[in-house]
Motif scaffolding. Structure first.
Motif, PDB file in Angstrom:
ATOM      1  N   ASP A   1     -85.520  -1.363 -79.384  1.00  0.00           N
ATOM      2  CA  ASP A   1     -84.862  -1.434 -80.686  1.00  0.00           C
ATOM      3  C   ASP A   1     -83.739  -0.393 -80.750  1.00  0.00           C
ATOM      4  O   ASP A   1     -83.998   0.806 -80.852  1.00  0.00           O
ATOM      5  CB  ASP A   1     -85.888  -1.186 -81.803  1.00  0.00           C
ATOM      6  CG  ASP A   1     -85.382  -1.655 -83.172  1.00  0.00           C
ATOM      7  OD1 ASP A   1     -84.178  -1.966 -83.290  1.00  0.00           O
ATOM      8  OD2 ASP A   1     -86.202  -1.708 -84.119  1.00  0.00           O
ATOM      9  N   GLU A   2     -82.508  -0.862 -80.635  1.00  0.00           N
ATOM     10  CA  GLU A   2     -81.305  -0.030 -80.708  1.00  0.00           C
ATOM     11  C   GLU A   2     -81.332   1.176 -79.762  1.00  0.00           C
ATOM     12  O   GLU A   2     -81.211   2.333 -80.193  1.00  0.00           O
ATOM     13  CB  GLU A   2     -81.067   0.434 -82.157  1.00  0.00           C
ATOM     14  CG  GLU A   2     -81.029  -0.749 -83.116  1.00  0.00           C
ATOM     15  CD  GLU A   2     -79.823  -0.763 -84.031  1.00  0.00           C
ATOM     16  OE1 GLU A   2     -78.898   0.046 -83.832  1.00  0.00           O
ATOM     17  OE2 GLU A   2     -79.801  -1.617 -84.926  1.00  0.00           O
TER      18      GLU A   2
ATOM     19  N   THR B   1     -85.570  -5.143 -86.893  1.00  0.00           N
ATOM     20  CA  THR B   1     -86.676  -4.194 -86.662  1.00  0.00           C
ATOM     21  C   THR B   1     -87.983  -4.752 -87.216  1.00  0.00           C
ATOM     22  O   THR B   1     -89.044  -4.636 -86.589  1.00  0.00           O
ATOM     23  CB  THR B   1     -86.347  -2.832 -87.314  1.00  0.00           C
ATOM     24  OG1 THR B   1     -85.230  -2.261 -86.630  1.00  0.00           O
ATOM     25  CG2 THR B   1     -87.524  -1.867 -87.231  1.00  0.00           C
TER      26      THR B   1
ATOM     27  N   GLN C   1     -87.201   1.971 -82.560  1.00  0.00           N
ATOM     28  CA  GLN C   1     -85.944   2.545 -83.043  1.00  0.00           C
ATOM     29  C   GLN C   1     -86.197   4.035 -83.325  1.00  0.00           C
ATOM     30  O   GLN C   1     -87.203   4.413 -83.918  1.00  0.00           O
ATOM     31  CB  GLN C   1     -85.526   1.822 -84.332  1.00  0.00           C
ATOM     32  CG  GLN C   1     -84.126   2.161 -84.786  1.00  0.00           C
ATOM     33  CD  GLN C   1     -83.570   1.147 -85.793  1.00  0.00           C
ATOM     34  OE1 GLN C   1     -84.290   0.336 -86.369  1.00  0.00           O
ATOM     35  NE2 GLN C   1     -82.265   1.201 -86.005  1.00  0.00           N
TER      36      GLN C   1
HETATM   37 MG    MG Z   1     -83.297  -1.924 -87.186  1.00  0.00          MG
END
Ligand code: MG
Ligand code: ADP
Length: 239
Positions: A163-164, A47, A89
């Motif tokens: 991000d994820e 991240t 994220q």
């Molecule tokens: Mg992360």
């Protein structure tokens, strides 16, 4: 012959929080049509790397070029107009705004009419059209994730960074998202950089894996090699 510049080219990139160095000496090149899965254990710096790329954290060393232009010392506002879309994220949609208004906020750097942007986002994710008047806060986690991706696509990016994207969402929607991202890359040439823990998701989306460990990229390999290697998965992911 014109040689095409990579969409994103980073060299020796380091950064972190204050004096703390979390990301250390990362090189990465992404060209049109490429899809890279960035993986690594929790806390390895994925991240943080994305935030430095996006200009949300300063680069301590190294360079970030976007379509051939060095933007390493320029702020986050320079990224979207140069074709970088970012899905952070945790999604971060605006809960009190409608789906349509959330999408509009992704198009603030678009010059002229945004009806084209709506049309291509609704074409890729028909569910967003069906729920366009609903408040984002009332949607399921999966619908919010699709909305966050749609919002990032409103500016028609050349590179989409996620991000994820599967964090906390249902399996059926995970597959739908993977298929749509694959289509986007195949049909529109949009490059993808996806941080993700779920290898089954990445397997549908990414052609290369970059493995991050303690702030550095320690392996780069075709994604299917990673899929076939329990040793590598054990070593870097603990699965
Ligand atoms: Mg992360
Ligand atoms: N805001 C912050 N301030 C200080 N340290 C942070 C902050 N965010 C993350 N870190 C630290 O940076 C390291 C990498 O975190 P992160 O980039 O979130 O990892 P990943 O996304 O790979 O799980 C961790 O050790 C984490 O504790």
């Amino acid at each position: 012959m014109v040689t095409q510049k990579p969409v994103l080219d980073i060299r020796g990139l380091s950064g972190g929080y204050g004096k703390l160095r979390v990301v250390d000496g990362v090189d990465m090149t992404i060209s049109e049509n490429e899809a890279i899965g960035l993986i690594g254990r929790n806390g390895s710096g994925k991240t943080t790397l994305l935030k430095i790329i996006m200009g949300l954290l300063p680069a301590q060393t190294g360079s970030i070029s976007i379509a051939g232009e060095d933007l390493s010392r320029k702020g986050a506002w320079t990224r979207c107009p140069r074709g970088i879309g970012y899905v952070p994220q945790g999604r971060l949609v605006f809960p009190r705004l409608s789906v349509e208004d959330n999408l509009a906020l992704g198009a603030t750097s678009v010059k002229g009419k945004i009806s084209d942007s709506y049309e291509s986002v609704y074409e890729l994710f028909p569910v967003l059209h069906a729920i366009r008047t609903r408040r984002a806060g009332a949607l399921s986690g999966g619908q919010q994730q699709i909305l966050a991706i749609g919002r990032a696509l409103m500016s028609k990016p050349k590179l989409l960074i996620l991000d994820e994207p599967t964090e906390g969402i249902q399996p059926s929607i995970i597959i739908e998202i993977a298929e749509s991202l694959k289509r986007l890359s195949r049909e529109s040439g949009v490059a993808l950089l996806v941080v993700e823990q779920r290898l089954d998701f990445l397997n549908r989306v990414a052609d290369h894996a970059h493995i991050m460990d303690r702030g550095s990229i320690v392996e780069r390999l075709p994604f299917d090699e990673l899929s076939r290697s329990p040793e590598l998965q054990q070593k870097y992911l603990g699965v």
